[in-house]
Write a protein that holds these residues in place. Sequence first.
Motif, PDB file in Angstrom:
ATOM      1  N   TYR A  95      50.141  42.029  41.717  1.00 22.25           N
ATOM      2  CA  TYR A  95      49.020  41.611  42.575  1.00 22.25           C
ATOM      3  C   TYR A  95      47.657  42.042  42.051  1.00 22.25           C
ATOM      4  O   TYR A  95      46.695  42.134  42.816  1.00 22.25           O
ATOM      5  CB  TYR A  95      49.247  42.129  44.012  1.00 22.25           C
ATOM      6  N   GLU A 133      44.166  37.379  45.996  1.00 25.76           N
ATOM      7  CA  GLU A 133      43.215  36.459  45.379  1.00 25.76           C
ATOM      8  C   GLU A 133      41.913  36.384  46.178  1.00 25.76           C
ATOM      9  O   GLU A 133      40.820  36.388  45.601  1.00 25.76           O
ATOM     10  CB  GLU A 133      43.844  35.071  45.260  1.00 25.76           C
ATOM     11  N   LYS A 188      39.865  39.636  45.760  1.00 24.09           N
ATOM     12  CA  LYS A 188      39.194  39.654  44.458  1.00 24.09           C
ATOM     13  C   LYS A 188      37.978  38.729  44.464  1.00 24.09           C
ATOM     14  O   LYS A 188      36.897  39.082  43.970  1.00 24.09           O
ATOM     15  CB  LYS A 188      40.176  39.235  43.365  1.00 24.09           C
ATOM     16  N   LYS A 189      38.135  37.558  45.049  1.00 21.12           N
ATOM     17  CA  LYS A 189      37.058  36.564  45.103  1.00 21.12           C
ATOM     18  C   LYS A 189      35.845  37.083  45.867  1.00 21.12           C
ATOM     19  O   LYS A 189      34.696  36.840  45.472  1.00 21.12           O
ATOM     20  CB  LYS A 189      37.581  35.280  45.755  1.00 21.12           C
ATOM     21  N   LYS A 217      50.030  37.435  47.790  1.00 18.59           N
ATOM     22  CA  LYS A 217      49.299  36.859  46.653  1.00 18.59           C
ATOM     23  C   LYS A 217      48.004  36.171  47.069  1.00 18.59           C
ATOM     24  O   LYS A 217      46.955  36.414  46.467  1.00 18.59           O
ATOM     25  CB  LYS A 217      50.208  35.911  45.871  1.00 18.59           C
TER      26      LYS A 217
END
Length: 453
Positions: free
Chosen positions: A225, A143, A146-147, A139
């Motif tokens: 996810y 994240e 994606k960031k 996870k």
Amino acid sequence: MKKISALLACLLLVQCLQAQNSANDQRMKWWREARFGMFIHWGVYAVPAGMYKGYPMARGGGEWIMNRSKIPVAEYQGYARQFNPVKYNAEQWVLMAKNAGMKYIVITAKHHDGFALFNSKASQWDIADATPYGKDLLKPLAEACKKHGIKLGFYYSQAQDWNNPGGSAARKDMREGWPNPDSAKVDAYTKAHHGHWDPAQETQTFDQYINNVAVPQVKELLTNYGEVAVLWWDTPTNMTDDAAKKLQAQLALQPNIITNDRLKRPNFPGDYKTPEQKIPNLSELDGRDWETCMTMNGTWGFKSYDHKWKSVETMVRNLVDIASKGGNYLLNVGPTAEGEFPAESIKSLQGIGEWMKVNGEAVYSTKKSPLEPQPWGRITCKNNTLYLSVFEWPANGKLEVAGLKNKVKRATLLGSKQGVKANAAGNNTSFSLPAAAPNAIASVIKVELEGSL
């Protein structure tokens, strides 16, 4: 009328195939432009780090230690109690990949030892239930990806699973692990039990494993996810068409996902081929998309004693060679049990990144060379532009490019405002270069041409 109907049917089929190809091209677009990604092999096997009973593994990567050393299931599961990666920083990992010029990451969500790096409801043999760490590792990685604009993919061992009962096991001789005095007995047992060495591995059937573990876990990975860009299957040992269909059906959860060719050969070819630890020759390429995966040293999973590190020069030139043939380069890092990249890997990623910051244009979104192989280096292509990646800088200052007939509009050195003079002579073009190479690894000349190649 029959002829007209047949013709219409053919036209509809052609249109359908064209539409399908167009959709596939759109789905593959980012991957073909990326050219460079990071593989991460991480799991409980980082705890023994290639050592068992005081012996280093005789063969194979650290992730194979359970099989090659024939570690009993209960004993191997004990390593999970020592797997506590408190130094894991997902954002640091993603930024190291990004700064190296990598565009995507593929991590071993579950390798052949069956251990899941995520909180799975289908098995207790996972990071949340079997370790003191107790938290999902994927996870925070999802994240961070994606960031920072990095595509995320999951490696999943769909057939081999040496811990969850019913999973298959590739048979390896005892001599590939450690010098067990009972080697002959162990080898005889594995031969009689389809590669398994512990009765605990056979308390369920393969179909039960597929239905109760593999299918639910793949569903979890594709549900929990966010966007998953790649599903990287591996080693279809004893795989069946029926099992493959069940797993492939889960892909509908991620309509844009890309898969490799290892679900089950030859009936499930996926989107791209996966040569391992080698770069194909031109004669071996068949027009399909492909990706070479390679280690930085000699192992995929962390081994404490493997110090045979490739140089930055070797890895950069591998990347350019692969791009010049139209492929992708998936370069592996094997983190420690504490959750850190080895210092040598960090240093290599930084060195590759320094080269890519100046010369990445010669890699990203390029296509294979339209010219014959050149002795001094490699060529990539983008529209009407060639990128000449020069490995061997000519001592006489003249770089000869065989087969280049187009008129040169402009030639420049990447990372420099200095122009390069071109001289055409028949079917060849020569370029007058500075006395010294701007970059000892590979200096890139950007050549803009008139007319199509």
